[in-house]
Design a protein around this motif. Structure first.
Motif, PDB file in Angstrom:
ATOM      1  N   UNK A  69       0.830  -1.210   0.000  1.00 21.11           N
ATOM      2  CA  UNK A  69       0.000   0.000   0.000  1.00 21.11           C
ATOM      3  C   UNK A  69       0.858   1.250   0.000  1.00 21.11           C
ATOM      4  N   UNK A  70       1.968   1.243   0.746  1.00 16.44           N
ATOM      5  CA  UNK A  70       2.859   2.404   0.751  1.00 16.44           C
ATOM      6  C   UNK A  70       3.456   2.642  -0.629  1.00 16.44           C
ATOM      7  N   UNK A  71       3.874   1.558  -1.277  1.00 11.93           N
ATOM      8  CA  UNK A  71       4.510   1.700  -2.592  1.00 11.93           C
ATOM      9  C   UNK A  71       3.524   2.177  -3.650  1.00 11.93           C
ATOM     10  N   UNK A  72       2.244   1.908  -3.448  1.00  9.02           N
ATOM     11  CA  UNK A  72       1.226   2.375  -4.397  1.00  9.02           C
ATOM     12  C   UNK A  72       0.615   3.697  -3.938  1.00  9.02           C
ATOM     13  N   UNK A  73       0.334   3.795  -2.642  1.00 10.85           N
ATOM     14  CA  UNK A  73      -0.384   4.960  -2.133  1.00 10.85           C
ATOM     15  C   UNK A  73       0.434   6.229  -2.124  1.00 10.85           C
ATOM     16  N   UNK A  74       1.742   6.143  -1.817  1.00 15.37           N
ATOM     17  CA  UNK A  74       2.554   7.354  -1.765  1.00 15.37           C
ATOM     18  C   UNK A  74       2.630   8.043  -3.123  1.00 15.37           C
ATOM     19  N   UNK A  75       2.923   7.343  -4.232  1.00  9.19           N
ATOM     20  CA  UNK A  75       2.912   8.030  -5.528  1.00  9.19           C
ATOM     21  C   UNK A  75       1.553   8.619  -5.885  1.00  9.19           C
ATOM     22  N   UNK A  76       0.466   7.884  -5.603  1.00 10.55           N
ATOM     23  CA  UNK A  76      -0.872   8.393  -5.930  1.00 10.55           C
ATOM     24  C   UNK A  76      -1.175   9.656  -5.129  1.00 10.55           C
ATOM     25  N   UNK A  77      -0.903   9.632  -3.830  1.00 11.67           N
ATOM     26  CA  UNK A  77      -1.171  10.798  -3.002  1.00 11.67           C
ATOM     27  C   UNK A  77      -0.304  11.988  -3.399  1.00 11.67           C
ATOM     28  N   UNK A  78       0.969  11.731  -3.668  1.00 17.35           N
ATOM     29  CA  UNK A  78       1.850  12.831  -4.044  1.00 17.35           C
ATOM     30  C   UNK A  78       1.452  13.434  -5.382  1.00 17.35           C
ATOM     31  N   UNK A  79       0.918  12.610  -6.274  1.00 11.56           N
ATOM     32  CA  UNK A  79       0.464  13.131  -7.573  1.00 11.56           C
ATOM     33  C   UNK A  79      -0.846  13.894  -7.438  1.00 11.56           C
ATOM     34  N   UNK A  80      -1.790  13.336  -6.691  1.00 13.89           N
ATOM     35  CA  UNK A  80      -3.118  13.939  -6.591  1.00 13.89           C
ATOM     36  C   UNK A  80      -3.148  15.152  -5.669  1.00 13.89           C
ATOM     37  N   UNK A  81      -2.415  15.095  -4.564  1.00 14.21           N
ATOM     38  CA  UNK A  81      -2.479  16.173  -3.588  1.00 14.21           C
ATOM     39  C   UNK A  81      -1.382  17.213  -3.757  1.00 14.21           C
ATOM     40  N   UNK A  82      -0.218  16.784  -4.243  1.00 16.48           N
ATOM     41  CA  UNK A  82       0.910  17.705  -4.379  1.00 16.48           C
ATOM     42  C   UNK A  82       1.264  18.006  -5.828  1.00 16.48           C
ATOM     43  N   UNK A  83       0.539  17.385  -6.763  1.00 16.17           N
ATOM     44  CA  UNK A  83       0.765  17.590  -8.208  1.00 16.17           C
ATOM     45  C   UNK A  83       2.183  17.232  -8.623  1.00 16.17           C
ATOM     46  N   UNK A  84       2.731  16.215  -7.991  1.00 21.12           N
ATOM     47  CA  UNK A  84       4.069  15.753  -8.349  1.00 21.12           C
ATOM     48  C   UNK A  84       3.976  14.904  -9.609  1.00 21.12           C
ATOM     49  N   UNK A  85       4.902  15.135 -10.559  1.00 19.43           N
ATOM     50  CA  UNK A  85       4.871  14.384 -11.810  1.00 19.43           C
ATOM     51  C   UNK A  85       6.183  13.661 -12.085  1.00 19.43           C
TER      52      UNK A  85
END
Length: 246
Positions: free
Chosen positions: A104-120
């Motif tokens: 979950x960490x390996x999947x959730x961290x990229x998703x959250x950083x992309x959706x909430x912080x607009x990291x690309x």
């Protein structure tokens, strides 16, 4: 009518997933701690209750006192916690729980950083994910080290004329004791979990004659002299005492 942009479905799902991880971690930690504490319920057998009340110190001084190496205790606890196939209770549950959290960490961290912080940037994804995974594994190792410190850090093993006694100096109480006549065999273990990497210690394993003393998950705690220097010498002392007790 003007609509403001709200969180996307993926973002909401990611938040929910992280929340479930936190809840699962707390529940798993509480269950794991409860599983490793000896039960105080009245479901104990009469033999176990009698043995518990009989755990008092002899009136004479011990002939030998052996103490675990504190550094090895901490390293051993961290290893046992990070690799949940060692001596601690509930290995299958721990394996599935820790593996699920890592996924979950390996999947959730990229998703959250992309959706909430607009990291690309994939490199930022990698750095963030590695940091969170490292923090999680560090926390797991710290919990294991603290657990072993509580259980073994202030325990000393006292060899009396007729019995071996595990005594906790912090609690000022006997943890367990066994007469030499009730010891079937003694062996030295120096594997991954019994002699932590970077230490020269070993673990003395005691096999008891009574089957009631061989119930999991407490067998390792009640039948081991853990992380001691010159474990072969300690085993020889117990073997000699067994011979004299016959």
């Amino acid at each position: 009518m003007i609509y403001t942009a709200g969180p996307s479905v993926d973002s909401l799902l990611a938040v929910v997933a992280v929340g479930l991880v936190v809840v699962h971690t707390i529940r798993d930690t509480r269950q794991f701690g409860a599983a490793e504490q000896p039960s105080t319920q009245t479901s104990q057998t009469p033999e176990q209750q009698t043995q518990r009340h009989a755990n008092s110190l002899p009136s004479v001084p011990p002939e030998t006192v052996v103490r675990p190496t504190r550094r090895a205790v901490h390293i051993g606890g961290a290893i046992d916690s990070l690799i949940p196939v060692g001596h601690a209770a509930g290995s299958i549950r721990r394996i599935t729980g820790q593996s699920a959290i890592l996924v979950v960490l390996m999947i959730g961290v990229p998703v959250l950083s992309h959706e909430l912080l607009s990291v690309a940037s994939p490199w930022v994804f990698l750095d963030l994910t590695s940091s969170f995974v490292a923090l999680y594994l560090g926390g797991v190792a710290l919990v294991g080290a603290l657990h072993y410190d509580i259980v073994f850090g202030t325990t000393e093993y006292r060899l009396y004329e007729d019995a071996l006694v595990a005594y906790d100096r912090r609690l000022d109480a006997v943890q367990w004791s066994v007469p030499y006549a009730s010891i079937a065999s003694v062996s030295v273990r120096d594997g991954w979990f019994d002699s932590p990497l970077g230490t020269d210690v070993g673990t003395v394993k005691i096999e008891r004659t009574s089957s009631s003393d061989q119930q999991e998950p407490y067998r390792f705690y009640r039948e081991s002299i853990v992380f001691v220097d010159d474990a072969d010498h300690v085993a020889d002392l117990i073997t000699a005492a067994r011979g004299g007790a016959r």
